[in-house]
Enzyme design. Structure first.
Site, PDB file in Angstrom:
ATOM      1  N   THR A 172     -30.744  34.170  20.314  1.00  0.00           N
ATOM      2  CA  THR A 172     -31.601  35.334  20.080  1.00  0.00           C
ATOM      3  C   THR A 172     -32.883  35.198  20.899  1.00  0.00           C
ATOM      4  O   THR A 172     -33.343  34.090  21.142  1.00  0.00           O
ATOM      5  CB  THR A 172     -31.928  35.395  18.571  1.00  0.00           C
ATOM      6  OG1 THR A 172     -30.738  35.724  17.884  1.00  0.00           O
ATOM      7  CG2 THR A 172     -33.014  36.408  18.250  1.00  0.00           C
ATOM      8  N   GLY A 202     -28.541  40.785  10.655  1.00  0.00           N
ATOM      9  CA  GLY A 202     -29.219  39.502  10.461  1.00  0.00           C
ATOM     10  C   GLY A 202     -30.693  39.687  10.163  1.00  0.00           C
ATOM     11  O   GLY A 202     -31.154  40.780   9.849  1.00  0.00           O
ATOM     12  N   GLY A 224     -32.390  31.741  14.766  1.00  0.00           N
ATOM     13  CA  GLY A 224     -31.655  30.767  13.959  1.00  0.00           C
ATOM     14  C   GLY A 224     -30.686  31.462  13.019  1.00  0.00           C
ATOM     15  O   GLY A 224     -30.402  32.649  13.169  1.00  0.00           O
TER      16      GLY A 224
HETATM   17  N1  ASP Z   1     -31.044  35.117  13.728  1.00  0.00           N
HETATM   18  C1  ASP Z   1     -29.935  35.746  14.382  1.00  0.00           C
HETATM   19  C2  ASP Z   1     -29.036  36.362  13.347  1.00  0.00           C
HETATM   20  O1  ASP Z   1     -28.750  35.712  12.354  1.00  0.00           O
HETATM   21  C3  ASP Z   1     -29.139  34.829  15.220  1.00  0.00           C
HETATM   22  C4  ASP Z   1     -29.901  33.967  16.168  1.00  0.00           C
HETATM   23  O2  ASP Z   1     -31.102  33.813  16.063  1.00  0.00           O
HETATM   24  O3  ASP Z   1     -29.262  33.442  17.056  1.00  0.00           O
HETATM   25  O4  ASP Z   1     -28.574  37.443  13.582  1.00  0.00           O
END
Ligand code: ASP
Length: 305
Positions: A172, A202, A224
């Protein structure tokens, strides 16, 4: 009074393997260059975080825009939020499938809508009505991700996956900035988690979870494993600690401790206050990050690298 601008970006927190480090550092440096161009000519923090995030959405290294992880049905489904700390105006989109740059649509919502959040087809319709071209979902899908999903689903059918291990990539992207007028802003954009159920949203695009900005406290962007981050409303949690008088560096680290201790979550956060003090923290082995101020520029995948 004119302030010295500051920009911080991230490109995901996880156990990034050595062979992916260069691409991530290049990506965050390109994003910083784009955001900095806005800030140095006196542009707003909101414009700067938008431009920085667009660069990373366009870069297939990251889980945002084209090249994002695929959901269970093999589709790209994107979420993004942008927030202006001066006015508390925000724009968010969730589960969009036909936008190359969801942060552009989020920005249109911030600037031109009385609403704050649009999802799915309605978000795409809003974007199209405001001059943002729609693409096909297939235009966002790349062979690397088709293969990644295929392997993941194969392993799952044999019971062999832990989607939430820190070794699963979290690419992300996000940015926080302080502009010359003393205003701060934040933006976050993601393709979410690999093999997610269609319609799963998310933390990234939820106000206060994956992104938050208020001149009176701080601007923050997280990355995350989204479900634990959401449960703690982590970006706002961090901003509140800064409003209570703590330094951003401390608050960012505390946020990561809280995430681990309270819900066994993992990820990373960048945060800035209206004095330009920043925090960059993660509880995964690595996080791609970049920092730029008038007399300093740094980037890396580890904090003292
Ligand atoms: N936080 C993001 C989600 O859960 C994923 C990520 O940060 O890679 O959609």
């Amino acid at each position: 009074m004119s302030h010295d601008p500051v920009l911080v970006v991230h490109g995901g927190a996880w156990a990034m393997p050595d062979e992916m480090v260069d691409a991530h550092i290049r990506g965050v440096n390109n994003a910083m260059a784009a955001g900095w161009r806005v800030l140095e000519r006196g542009g707003s923090a909101v414009d700067a975080v938008e431009e920085a995030v667009v660069v990373m959405e366009d870069d297939e290294t990251f889980d945002a825009g084209r090249g994002s992880f695929l959901n269970r049905d093999g589709k790209v489904q994107l979420d993004a939020l942008i927030m202006d700390g001066a006015t508390l105006r925000a724009g968010g989109v969730g589960c969009v499938e036909r936008l190359r740059n969801p942060v552009r649509a989020a920005r249109k919502i911030l600037s031109e809508s009385s609403h704050v959040y649009f999802v799915a087809e309605g978000a795409e319709r809003f974007a199209a009505e405001h001059g943002i071209p729609l693409c096909k979902n297939e235009d966002l899908v790349i062979p690397r991700e088709v293969e990644r999903l295929r392997k993941y689903q194969l392993r799952s059918s044999n019971g062999g996956n832990d989607l939430f291990a820190p070794t699963i990539s979290h690419d992300t992207v996000g940015a926080v900035a302080l502009d010359r007028d003393g205003n701060i802003a934040a933006a976050t954009s993601t393709g979410g988690t690999l093999n997610k159920d269609p319609g799963r949203l998310g933390d990234s695009s939820l106000i206060g979870c994956g992104c938050y900005a208020d001149n009176l406290s701080a601007a923050a962007s997280t990355t995350g494993w989204g479900e634990p981050i959401m449960k703690l409303v982590l970006a706002k949690w961090t901003a509140d600690r800064i409003a209570a008088g703590n330094l951003p560096e401390w608050a960012a680290q505390e946020a990561m401790n809280h995430l681990k201790q309270r819900v066994d979550g993992h990820g990373g956060i960048i945060v800035i206050d209206a004095q330009g003090q920043v925090g960059i923290a993660y509880n995964t082995p690595r996080m791609a990050w970049g920092y730029k101020s008038v007399n300093k520029q740094e980037s890396g995948v580890e904090r003292n690298s």
